[in-house]
Design an enzyme around this catalytic site. Structure first.
Site, PDB file in Angstrom:
ATOM      1  N   ARG A  88       0.807  -1.220   0.000  1.00  8.06           N
ATOM      2  CA  ARG A  88       0.000   0.000   0.000  1.00  8.06           C
ATOM      3  C   ARG A  88       0.841   1.272   0.000  1.00  8.06           C
ATOM      4  O   ARG A  88       0.307   2.358  -0.140  1.00  8.06           O
ATOM      5  CB  ARG A  88      -0.933   0.032   1.213  1.00  8.06           C
ATOM      6  CG  ARG A  88      -2.065  -0.957   1.115  1.00  8.06           C
ATOM      7  CD  ARG A  88      -3.060  -0.714   2.237  1.00  8.06           C
ATOM      8  NE  ARG A  88      -4.075  -1.727   2.249  1.00  8.06           N
ATOM      9  CZ  ARG A  88      -5.287  -1.570   1.735  1.00  8.06           C
ATOM     10  NH1 ARG A  88      -5.625  -0.451   1.179  1.00  8.06           N
ATOM     11  NH2 ARG A  88      -6.155  -2.546   1.795  1.00  8.06           N
ATOM     12  N   ARG A 144     -11.159   7.136   1.831  1.00  9.35           N
ATOM     13  CA  ARG A 144     -10.379   5.979   1.394  1.00  9.35           C
ATOM     14  C   ARG A 144      -9.865   6.164  -0.031  1.00  9.35           C
ATOM     15  O   ARG A 144      -8.734   5.805  -0.343  1.00  9.35           O
ATOM     16  CB  ARG A 144     -11.209   4.694   1.522  1.00  9.35           C
ATOM     17  CG  ARG A 144     -11.397   4.278   2.962  1.00  9.35           C
ATOM     18  CD  ARG A 144     -11.755   2.816   3.121  1.00  9.35           C
ATOM     19  NE  ARG A 144     -12.879   2.377   2.327  1.00  9.35           N
ATOM     20  CZ  ARG A 144     -14.151   2.379   2.731  1.00  9.35           C
ATOM     21  NH1 ARG A 144     -14.456   2.830   3.929  1.00  9.35           N
ATOM     22  NH2 ARG A 144     -15.101   1.929   1.956  1.00  9.35           N
TER      23      ARG A 144
END
Length: 188
Positions: A88, A144
């Site tokens: 990520r 997000r």
């Protein structure tokens, strides 16, 4: 086949990972699933992860990396895997590179699914409605997506430079998207 599947929330990564997993007969490994497995089975890694999640904190990279490394070393992952939700950030890319080196294997490709932000917002709103997910509020979804754009999307450039990136439209019929991905992967 060792793959990463990347893209923003709501683009269909989990769905495509499951279809690719079935086609190539390799496990689809989601970092969320890894955390849940370790927590449920009360492993040392799971207990450590729980100490963060119980406080509403993100699990630090160091622990996430340990959990991924442990999972990639399991027997069912010896012939390949699909990683969903990892890496990520740039630090996790470096950690994954080191893991692969230690395991003596190479990444075959990075599958990136793409869709317009408004499509993603609609998909996640629908998912929230159907699944009753409290974390899929419009505000949470927007946050997000912003986090993905800021932290994870830049990783695609790293894999593009390495010649591993394969980008696909994540909008359309699920089976057609899957067939397109498999066709491109099989060409290499």
């Amino acid at each position: 086949m060792r793959l990463l599947i990347m893209g923003p929330q709501g683009v269909g990564k989990g769905t495509q990972a499951a279809l690719l997993s079935e086609h190539y007969e390799i496990p689809a490994i989601s970092t969320g699933d890894i955390f849940r497995y370790n927590i449920k089975n009360q492993t040392e890694l799971g207990k450590e992860a729980l100490s963060y999640t119980d406080k509403g904190e993100l699990v630090p990279d160091e622990l996430t990396n340990k959990i991924v490394k442990d999972r990639l070393a399991m027997d069912d992952a010896q012939n390949g895997w699909i990683l969903d939700g990892y890496p990520r950030n740039a630090a996790q890319v470096a950690a994954l590179d080191e893991m692969l080196k230690q395991l003596g294997v190479k990444l075959d490709a990075v599958v990136a699914l793409e869709a317009d932000r408004d499509v993603l917002m609609k998909r996640m709103a629908k998912r929230a409605e159907e699944q009753g997910r409290s974390d899929d509020t419009p505000e949470a979804i927007a946050k997000r997506l912003e986090t993905y754009e800021k932290e994870t999307a830049p990783l695609l450039d790293i894999y593009r430079e390495r010649g591993l990136l394969r980008s696909f439209n994540g909008v359309g019929e699920i089976d057609e998207i899957s067939k397109t991905i498999i066709s491109k992967l099989d060409e290499q």
